[in-house]
Motif scaffolding. Sequence first.
Motif, PDB file in Angstrom:
ATOM      1  N   GLU A 135      -4.648  -2.585   5.810  1.00 19.58           N
ATOM      2  CA  GLU A 135      -4.274  -1.254   5.719  1.00 19.58           C
ATOM      3  C   GLU A 135      -4.847  -0.568   4.190  1.00 19.58           C
ATOM      4  N   ARG A 136      -4.876   0.858   4.559  1.00 20.54           N
ATOM      5  CA  ARG A 136      -5.391   1.390   3.101  1.00 20.54           C
ATOM      6  C   ARG A 136      -4.022   1.525   2.198  1.00 20.54           C
ATOM      7  N   ILE A 138       0.229   0.957   1.776  1.00 23.81           N
ATOM      8  CA  ILE A 138       1.448   0.116   2.452  1.00 23.81           C
ATOM      9  C   ILE A 138       2.612   0.728   1.783  1.00 23.81           C
TER      10      ILE A 138
END
Length: 787
Positions: A135-136, A138
């Motif tokens: 993911e980009r 968190i």
Amino acid sequence: MEPAGERFPEQRQVLILLLLLEVTLAGWEPRRYSVMEETERGSFVANLANDLGLGVGELAERGARVVSEDNEQGLQLDLQTGQLILNEKLDREKLCGPTEPCIMHFQVLLKKPLEVFRAELLVTDINDHSPEFPEREITLKIPETSSLGTVFPLKKARDLDVGSNNVQNYNISPNSHFHVSTRTRGDGRKYPELVLDTELDREEQAELRLTLTAVDGGSPPRSGTVQILILVLDANDNAPEFAQALYEVQVPENSPVGSLVVKVSARDLDTGTNGEISYSLYYSSEEINKPFELSSLSGEIRLIKKLDFETMSSYDLDIEASDGGGLSGKCSVSVKVLDVNDNFPELSISSLTSPIPENSPETEVALFRIRDRDSGENGKMICSIQDDVPFKLKPSVENFYRLVTEGALDRETRAEYNVTITITDLGTPRLKTQHNITVLVSDVNDNAPAFTQTSYTLFVRENNSPALHIGSVSATDRDSGTNAQVTYSLLPPQDPHLPLASLVSINTDNGHLFALRSLDYEALQAFEFHVGATDRGSPALSSEALVRVLVLDANDNSPFVLYPLQNGSAPCTELVPRAAEPGYLVTKVVAVDGDSGQNAWLSYQLLKATEPGLFGVWAHNGEVRTARLLSERDVAKHRLVVLVKDNGEPPRSATATLQVLLVDGFSQPYLPLPEAAPAQAQADSLTVYLVVALASVSSLFLFSVLLFVAVRLCRRSRAASVGRYSVPEGPFPGHRVDVSGTGTLSQSYQYEVCLTGGSESNDFKFLKPIFPNIVSQDSRRKSEFLE
């Protein structure tokens, strides 16, 4: 690109060559070379000419080429220099994925003569991939009440490189609240954890933005980053707690897609959003995620893909329960896949022997191995064959079985067997596999030829033409091939006086019998011999049969007249008194025939006569009798020709000539002839001559009868000795021998000899002479004349 028509034959050639590698590579230790991935095309890998100890020119002469087991064309051999070079850039991640080390197996193929050398190319990893986070950003929700040292797990970065080029460390941007620790799990993978160093104060700072960096161990190192948004939550002092820290479930491998595996449950004592729980999979690899799906609301784990016990027998899942306040709890789920009996037993033949020679003792027919990919009771097997075949199974090691014969086989009883091997597992339901083996039995020369009959009786008519086919013998052999090829031969006769070699011959191939010369029934009525039949096996076997040859009579003998004698001299003269009554016996024609049966049945008829109607001949016995009263007008001298004919086909005949002289009385036997009248004085001397002649003829007749009877008895005894060869015949009329007075005899004497075929005593019957009444009258006249 190459046309498909050119590429496919090349691929087939490679496949055929690969099949030869298993045999030719067994005794050569493979060489290993190495090259870094992403090396440019055409780069040098190794000098194969030097490694193989061959000159550069030899490589081209022997048609050297590089063959890859997976048919990849990553390597190329330069035949001009003997160097192994790269045909294309190699991507280790594409070739081997996470597998380490990454090895390409290839072979160097030499022709003329054929040689194959095994080699390996180690593709070493370079740091050509940077770590990447899934993911980009968190987002972490951390209560402000979190205690120091609280650990917050973070999602790990993924690096396609391996070894030291994979992720080695995590670090976080400088801040006053957190630091990152790197945790290594049992599989060697490293995961980041965020550790709280100082207390959070939401009123002072509601959120924090940090940068998490994953660094690999390459040279130079590569890194990847992800943004961490930390939201400081208001006090949520209760984290979700699972009912069990470990859930253990068992799932049959044949469970349908959508089946419920297990339902996890957690609770949170908080209320509101702090008490709302959601579930998620944690620390799970892509392979583990594939078969399962977790409901974030209910905590149900269901199958989304079929399970296979033989591929993977267990799964370990980590489940996280998070509340609305950002607190979470964890549990583990251990899924054990239960084996079901879904694999049929398998059989592989290692060796097979067929055909098997008959009469061989216990012989191994086949060696085979069985296996079942299931486990437990499902993997246990029972191997058996049907009961109606003379074979049995003998278990060996490692699930190997030997199919052997129970004893000697008999090809003549059965030449082919179909053996069905049945393998049944002990699962529920039981599965079974059947394999058919055809066993042929080869022939051994164990059967002697057998004649269709123990004895043969052949009939041959006499006077046959030489080389006449008179019959055949036949023998069969239950063996096959050359063992069943029969050769016929004549065996030496038991009677040393029998000239068998000049009588018959036999065709050695088909058993046809031929008469070598013309046979004579009167000389040889029957003979017997033995024939042999020998096969062409090794050793050869033989048998024999008796052949009886019976010679059939042909009508090849004409009747022979015994009486009256037909020797070219003057015919004998019979005296008949003129006073003779009708039916008076003048004489009897006696004839015999050398043939037998109906060919020897004789009949008589009067062929010519001086005065027809005066005399007659009885057809069956040859008796010549007067047919009417004699008169003075009848001429005194008569010539009779009697025809004697047999009953053969065609009939044969002979003639007998008789002279009959009519006299007035026995005192004057000759009538006066015109040219010479007898003197009266001769009457007395004639009477004396007549008495002497009568005594002589009677003695000669008695001696002839005794001689004839002796000859017939000798013939009968000889016929009895070969009676077993004779054609059976019914009883025939006995032969009669009649001798009538001849010359100057004043009366006729008749003797009858009866020799009947059906008589057991073989008696002879002599009849008394017949004296007509006229004789007494002549006697009285003679006495008056003497007085």
